[in-house]
Scaffold this motif. Structure first.
Motif: not given
Length: 192
Positions: A146-148, A153-156, A160-163
């Motif tokens: 998720y960090e990569e 994607m320049s997102k948190n 992203l994990r939830k999405k």
């Protein structure tokens, strides 16, 4: 290729041994091509996009910051380039890989479709936005952290994990009836 090898090659390239860039390209080219193909859905566009990604990376190599993994940096370039290509399409709201008439039937297209997609996957992916497909591909197919993905994607990362969880559920919900009932039956039912 691990990060030490990549850093070593980058050092050599930045010191003037530009021919070594080909080694970096060979190490990442297939994955970047597959990513671009997943997003763009067209072999020739994916090939062009892959070349553009490596050209842009080469031109901006001096701007690359080593605290970001090189692969994540390449994927970010690929993501931005593919988004630009999709924006330029007048019909970008449609999934390009569903446009059968546009896709050539080369052996590469057929192989990629056999390995990566089935008709059921096509139809299930059609329920996702470009951002959701990108997230699903990067996490589920490319197995990025998720960090990569956050860097690409320049997102948190937490959002992203939830999405991703919601997107995976949305995909499973769309895919399950197609796989059980057969994609052709589901498609004909959807069209009637």
């Amino acid at each position: 290729m691990d990060s030490k090898e990549t850093d070593g090659l980058l050092d050599l390239i930045l010191q003037g041994d530009e021919d070594r860039y080909e080694e970096l390209m060979k190490a990442y080219q297939v994955k970047i091509f597959h990513y671009c193909y997943h997003i763009l859905g067209h072999q020739m566009e994916a090939e062009d996009a892959t070349q553009e990604v490596f050209f842009k990376a080469y031109c901006n190599l001096k701007k690359y910051k080593r605290e970001i993994p090189f692969a994540a940096w390449l994927y970010k370039i690929a993501y931005n380039h593919c988004m630009d290509v999709l924006r330029k399409r007048k019909w970008s709201r449609f999934l390009p890989f569903l446009q059968e008439a546009e896709r050539g039937e080369s052996h590469i297209d057929i192989h990629i479709e056999d390995v990566y997609f089935s008709e059921s996957v096509y139809l299930a992916m059609a329920t996702l936005s470009v951002e959701e497909r990108t997230l699903l591909i990067l996490r589920g197919v490319e197995e990025k952290t998720y960090e990569e993905i956050s860097q690409i994607m320049s997102k948190n990362a937490a959002s992203l994990r939830k999405k991703f969880e919601r997107t995976a559920a949305k995909f499973r919900h769309a895919y399950s009836p197609l796989e059980k009932g057969g994609a052709k039956h589901a498609e004909s039912a959807r069209l009637t």
